[in-house]
Design a protein around this motif. Structure first.
Motif, PDB file in Angstrom:
ATOM      1  N   GLU A   5       0.838  -1.192   0.000  1.00 28.71           N
ATOM      2  CA  GLU A   5       0.000   0.000   0.000  1.00 28.71           C
ATOM      3  C   GLU A   5       0.876   1.246   0.000  1.00 28.71           C
ATOM      4  O   GLU A   5       1.831   1.348   0.770  1.00 28.71           O
ATOM      5  N   GLY A   6       0.566   2.161  -0.899  1.00 29.11           N
ATOM      6  CA  GLY A   6       1.312   3.407  -0.987  1.00 29.11           C
ATOM      7  C   GLY A   6       2.578   3.300  -1.817  1.00 29.11           C
ATOM      8  O   GLY A   6       3.376   4.227  -1.848  1.00 29.11           O
ATOM      9  N   GLY A   8       2.834   2.621  -5.444  1.00 28.20           N
ATOM     10  CA  GLY A   8       2.568   3.426  -6.633  1.00 28.20           C
ATOM     11  C   GLY A   8       3.511   3.228  -7.801  1.00 28.20           C
ATOM     12  O   GLY A   8       3.357   3.884  -8.834  1.00 28.20           O
ATOM     13  N   ASP A  39      -0.786  10.062  -1.465  1.00 26.25           N
ATOM     14  CA  ASP A  39      -0.410   8.885  -0.677  1.00 26.25           C
ATOM     15  C   ASP A  39      -0.048   7.699  -1.568  1.00 26.25           C
ATOM     16  O   ASP A  39       0.072   6.569  -1.096  1.00 26.25           O
ATOM     17  N   ASN A  40       0.120   7.957  -2.870  1.00 30.78           N
ATOM     18  CA  ASN A  40       0.435   6.922  -3.864  1.00 30.78           C
ATOM     19  C   ASN A  40      -0.635   5.838  -3.927  1.00 30.78           C
ATOM     20  O   ASN A  40      -0.341   4.655  -4.065  1.00 30.78           O
ATOM     21  N   LEU A  41      -1.886   6.255  -3.859  1.00 32.44           N
ATOM     22  CA  LEU A  41      -3.021   5.347  -4.003  1.00 32.44           C
ATOM     23  C   LEU A  41      -3.807   5.760  -5.236  1.00 32.44           C
ATOM     24  O   LEU A  41      -3.966   6.957  -5.508  1.00 32.44           O
ATOM     25  N   CYS A  42      -4.290   4.776  -5.986  1.00 32.18           N
ATOM     26  CA  CYS A  42      -5.053   5.035  -7.203  1.00 32.18           C
ATOM     27  C   CYS A  42      -6.439   5.567  -6.841  1.00 32.18           C
ATOM     28  O   CYS A  42      -7.190   4.923  -6.109  1.00 32.18           O
TER      29      CYS A  42
END
Length: 85
Positions: A5-6, A8, A39-42
């Motif tokens: 998670e995070g 990316g 937060d480098n989330l899609c």
């Protein structure tokens, strides 16, 4: 392997030829996708607008390594090795 998670990296390192909301021509390798948040989330995760190629990506140690930095390097390498010149 589960995605970190995070991370990316898969939204930065590879080129994506499919249209992406905000990037109708797709995205070149090494460019951050406009749908990747701070937060480098899609921002399209789980939505129908998300390109199929993104939804089909499977995390794997050979592609993702042990860190975001390694993932960017490895995915970039795979991109270079599989690109048609």
């Amino acid at each position: 392997m589960m995605c970190r998670e995070g991370c990316g990296a898969c939204c930065i390192a590879p080129s994506i030829s499919s249209p992406i909301p905000g990037m109708p021509q797709g995205k070149p390798a090494g460019q951050r996708c406009v749908q990747l948040n701070a937060d480098n989330l899609c921002q399209l995760f789980g939505r129908p607008e998300r390109p199929a190629v993104c939804g089909g990506f499977q995390a794997d140690p050979e592609v993702c390594g042990e860190s975001t930095e390694q993932a960017i390097q490895l995915i970039g390498w795979w991109e270079a090795m599989t690109s048609v010149a």
